[in-house]
Enzyme design. Sequence first.
Site, PDB file in Angstrom:
ATOM      1  CD  GLU A 123      13.805  -0.029   9.396  1.00  8.58           C
ATOM      2  OE1 GLU A 123      14.619   0.704   8.793  1.00  8.58           O
ATOM      3  OE2 GLU A 123      13.065   0.385  10.307  1.00  8.58           O
TER       4      GLU A 123
ATOM      5  CD  GLU B 141      -1.357  -0.347   3.634  1.00 14.71           C
ATOM      6  OE1 GLU B 141      -1.905   0.668   4.123  1.00 14.71           O
ATOM      7  OE2 GLU B 141      -1.622  -1.503   3.987  1.00 14.71           O
TER       8      GLU B 141
ATOM      9  CG  LEU C 131      12.334   7.973  20.578  1.00 17.00           C
ATOM     10  CD1 LEU C 131      13.654   7.225  20.481  1.00 17.00           C
ATOM     11  CD2 LEU C 131      12.583   9.420  21.012  1.00 17.00           C
TER      12      LEU C 131
ATOM     13  CB  CYS D 198       2.297   2.012   8.133  1.00 16.19           C
ATOM     14  SG  CYS D 198       3.317   0.738   7.419  1.00 16.19           S
TER      15      CYS D 198
END
Length: 348
Positions: free
Chosen positions: A156, A88, A211, A329
């Site tokens: 990632e 996506e 983070l 996401c």
Amino acid sequence: MILNSMYLDELKDYLSSKSEKSFRANQLYTFFHKNKRWDIENSNLSKSTLKILQNDEINTIKILKIFQSKLDDTKKFLFTLDDSNVIEGVLMKYSFGYSQCISTQVGCRMGCAFCASTKDGLFRNLTPAEMLNQVYIVENYFGINVKNFILMGSGEPLDNFDNVIKFLKILHSKEGHNTSYRNITISTCGVVDGIYKLIDSALPINLAVSLHQTNDLERSKIMPINRKYNLNKLKKALEDYNLKTKNRITFEYTLIKGKNDTLKNVNELKEMFQNLFCHINLIPLNPIEEYNEQRPNRQDINKFKRLLEDASFNVTVRRELGSDIDASCGQLRASLLRGEFNDCCSCD
């Protein structure tokens, strides 16, 4: 051999090895990366060149579904790859132009607790062509030119380092999309070895770091990467990144009610990162079924922002785009795999 994942020099060497002239490589590279097409049978290549290339692979992509936000101009896409895997992406419209969020993997193996992309693990890496094709098919479909790119979709990026760097260099090439590196942002959950490789690459791109927590104990609970690269290791890598690139680092900080939005968190951030050239981007949690936590209310978000500013941090609260189309996401892909879609989405 994936033809549309090759640098121009690689194409020249490859075609030269087949006794083809170098201008054929220029034609092919232009067709892929300027014309943004992959149906080379309709290109200006000669029949003899097409015959030579007939057994070589060309990655393609299809738009499976488009979701248009009813709140703003945000559009979210489900794309189908050649092997029927689905990824996506998001297209966002700002006053300065379009920005596009790019996926770098099918799924993800990082295991962050609140991220939908990682719940089924990593299926495979995307090729450079599959990343480029996300750009090209969206630009062709809407007749637009996208200015800014964020590698913050599923996956990632630093876990697919070589393919991502190749994607960036082709996207940047003047014979291709000709995108400035300054208009590209890579987001990482904190893969320290990848950050050092990024430093060594000497590409002047922007770096964003997810983070989300301010001490090792709590961060390791929600982000398994912290067990390998703790905050001190991450801090050292980011200091080196600052030193070598002179670029400001953005911290993506998802605000989770009662978990990371207190004065204690502010003090820990100040102790850890007060000397880092950085910016903190606060992101109110977008809840998913698999993570049973809540987002803070607007008053608490603003209070935490003020506390960070009082601690001398530069802070923004991310503008929420496409909130009615599960624009975070992995959410749409997860809905597809479950055989359902959000009722509030409109699909072209």
